[in-house]
Design a protein around this motif. Structure first.
Motif, PDB file in Angstrom:
ATOM      1  N   GLU A  88       0.512  -1.269  -0.444  1.00 37.69           N
ATOM      2  CA  GLU A  88      -0.264   0.086  -0.003  1.00 37.69           C
ATOM      3  C   GLU A  88       0.797   1.282  -0.047  1.00 37.69           C
ATOM      4  O   GLU A  88       1.973   1.605   0.893  1.00 37.69           O
ATOM      5  N   GLY A  89       0.836   1.440  -1.083  1.00 37.97           N
ATOM      6  CA  GLY A  89       1.787   3.317  -1.046  1.00 37.97           C
ATOM      7  C   GLY A  89       2.356   3.385  -2.226  1.00 37.97           C
ATOM      8  O   GLY A  89       3.398   4.649  -2.182  1.00 37.97           O
ATOM      9  N   ALA A  90       3.104   1.473  -1.948  1.00 40.54           N
ATOM     10  CA  ALA A  90       4.777   2.138  -3.384  1.00 40.54           C
ATOM     11  C   ALA A  90       3.992   1.415  -4.638  1.00 40.54           C
ATOM     12  O   ALA A  90       3.452  -0.355  -4.746  1.00 40.54           O
ATOM     13  N   THR A  91       4.468   1.794  -5.288  1.00 44.35           N
ATOM     14  CA  THR A  91       3.808   1.634  -7.048  1.00 44.35           C
ATOM     15  C   THR A  91       5.402   1.415  -8.290  1.00 44.35           C
ATOM     16  O   THR A  91       6.310   1.912  -8.036  1.00 44.35           O
TER      17      THR A  91
ATOM     18  N   PHE B 291      -0.414  10.118  -6.733  1.00 44.43           N
ATOM     19  CA  PHE B 291      -0.158  11.578  -6.072  1.00 44.43           C
ATOM     20  C   PHE B 291      -0.002  12.250  -6.598  1.00 44.43           C
ATOM     21  O   PHE B 291       0.836  12.848  -7.392  1.00 44.43           O
TER      22      PHE B 291
ATOM     23  N   PRO C 268       4.648  12.046  -1.691  1.00 44.50           N
ATOM     24  CA  PRO C 268       5.839  10.858  -2.389  1.00 44.50           C
ATOM     25  C   PRO C 268       7.148  10.987  -2.048  1.00 44.50           C
ATOM     26  O   PRO C 268       8.181  12.124  -2.908  1.00 44.50           O
TER      27      PRO C 268
ATOM     28  N   TRP D  48       6.542   5.679  -4.022  1.00 45.96           N
ATOM     29  CA  TRP D  48       5.951   5.809  -3.298  1.00 45.96           C
ATOM     30  C   TRP D  48       5.503   6.556  -1.403  1.00 45.96           C
ATOM     31  O   TRP D  48       6.164   7.607  -2.396  1.00 45.96           O
ATOM     32  N   GLY D  49       4.630   7.067  -1.054  1.00 47.06           N
ATOM     33  CA  GLY D  49       4.820   7.340  -0.629  1.00 47.06           C
ATOM     34  C   GLY D  49       3.177   7.373   0.722  1.00 47.06           C
ATOM     35  O   GLY D  49       3.414   5.479   1.046  1.00 47.06           O
ATOM     36  N   GLY D  50       2.773   8.132   1.759  1.00 46.88           N
ATOM     37  CA  GLY D  50       1.631   7.557   2.295  1.00 46.88           C
ATOM     38  C   GLY D  50       1.766   6.082   3.261  1.00 46.88           C
ATOM     39  O   GLY D  50       3.193   6.607   3.919  1.00 46.88           O
ATOM     40  N   PRO D  51       1.472   5.320   3.522  1.00 48.25           N
ATOM     41  CA  PRO D  51       2.168   4.554   4.728  1.00 48.25           C
ATOM     42  C   PRO D  51       3.433   3.663   3.899  1.00 48.25           C
ATOM     43  O   PRO D  51       3.768   3.103   4.917  1.00 48.25           O
ATOM     44  N   ALA D  52       3.399   4.175   3.065  1.00 43.04           N
ATOM     45  CA  ALA D  52       4.248   2.889   2.434  1.00 43.04           C
ATOM     46  C   ALA D  52       6.168   4.351   2.640  1.00 43.04           C
ATOM     47  O   ALA D  52       7.768   4.203   2.652  1.00 43.04           O
ATOM     48  N   ARG D  53       5.555   5.337   3.306  1.00 47.36           N
ATOM     49  CA  ARG D  53       7.095   6.372   2.617  1.00 47.36           C
ATOM     50  C   ARG D  53       8.091   6.498   3.695  1.00 47.36           C
ATOM     51  O   ARG D  53       9.396   7.007   3.359  1.00 47.36           O
TER      52      ARG D  53
END
Ligand code: MD6
Ligand code: FE
Length: 207
Positions: A11-14, A103, A136, A172-177
């Protein structure tokens, strides 16, 4: 940039496979231009050892490491001059990748450029020298392939090994930051590899 395969790492990383592969020659040319003004150098960690990865920066501020610690600095400590401006080609790609990954309001002011020779590596770390963890990070891989080590938000979690190729982009960002991550020692190129180095462009909103 159209039609590249999108892989959600967590979640958060792509991972956007080959997202900028067709732009790699232009991006590498821009890297060479930046390196003429602000050369690649192996920075020293606060502990006093030289990093195996050589670095330079472009943008309003650059990430630097020395005996005093890690920080963002508007001036290149080697020349005392501002870092080269972020090329339009860089900014465009970073904004587009961030948007595709969910993002839409990314406003990067810093781009760290890492150069890996075979054998160079980056130990597991978190990116936490930035002021706003809501923004991100966009990370572009160019040149030789590498293995990205992708852990969890604690150092204890054993990292996954994710192959990265020329033109791949990780957002990546959010919960993966604040996930721990690194790069395994770069393999020697094979006869099929075109490049001598791996370059990584890391776009961030630092200030
Ligand atoms: C590298 N990347 O790929 C090192 N940090 O050479 C990073 O340390 C990194 O790829 C934050 C977000 C994405 C990254
Ligand atoms: Fe990092």
């Amino acid at each position: 940039m159209a039609g590249s395969e999108i892989e959600v790492l967590c979640e958060g990383a792509t991972l956007l496979h080959r997202f900028v592969a067709s732009h790699a020659p232009k991006l590498l040319d821009d890297v060479a231009g930046i390196a003429r003004e602000a050369s690649f150098r192996q920075m020293v960690t606060p502990g006093g050892s030289a990093m195996s990865v050589a670095m330079t920066n472009c943008g309003e501020v650059g990430w630097v490491s020395d005996r005093r610690g890690y920080r963002y600095d508007p001036l290149d400590p080697e020349t005392g001059k501002p870092w080269p401006a972020m090329p339009g080609s860089f900014r465009k790609i970073a904004l587009r990748a961030a948007e595709v990954a969910g993002f839409p309001d990314f406003r990067p002011d810093a781009c760290l450029i890492n150069r890996y020779r075979p054998g160079a590596r980056m130990g597991l770390h978190q990116d936490k020298d930035e002021q706003d963890f809501a923004q991100p990070i966009v990370s572009v891989s160019l040149g030789l392939p590498a293995v990205f080590l992708f852990g969890g938000v604690t150092r204890k979690q054993r990292p996954r090994r994710i192959p990265l190729e020329n033109g791949d982009v990780v957002v990546w960002g959010g919960p993966a930051r604040l996930v721990y991550h690194g790069i395994a020692p770069l393999a020697e190129p094979t006869l099929l590899d075109w490049y001598e180095y791996r370059f990584n462009l890391t776009f961030r909103k630092a200030l």
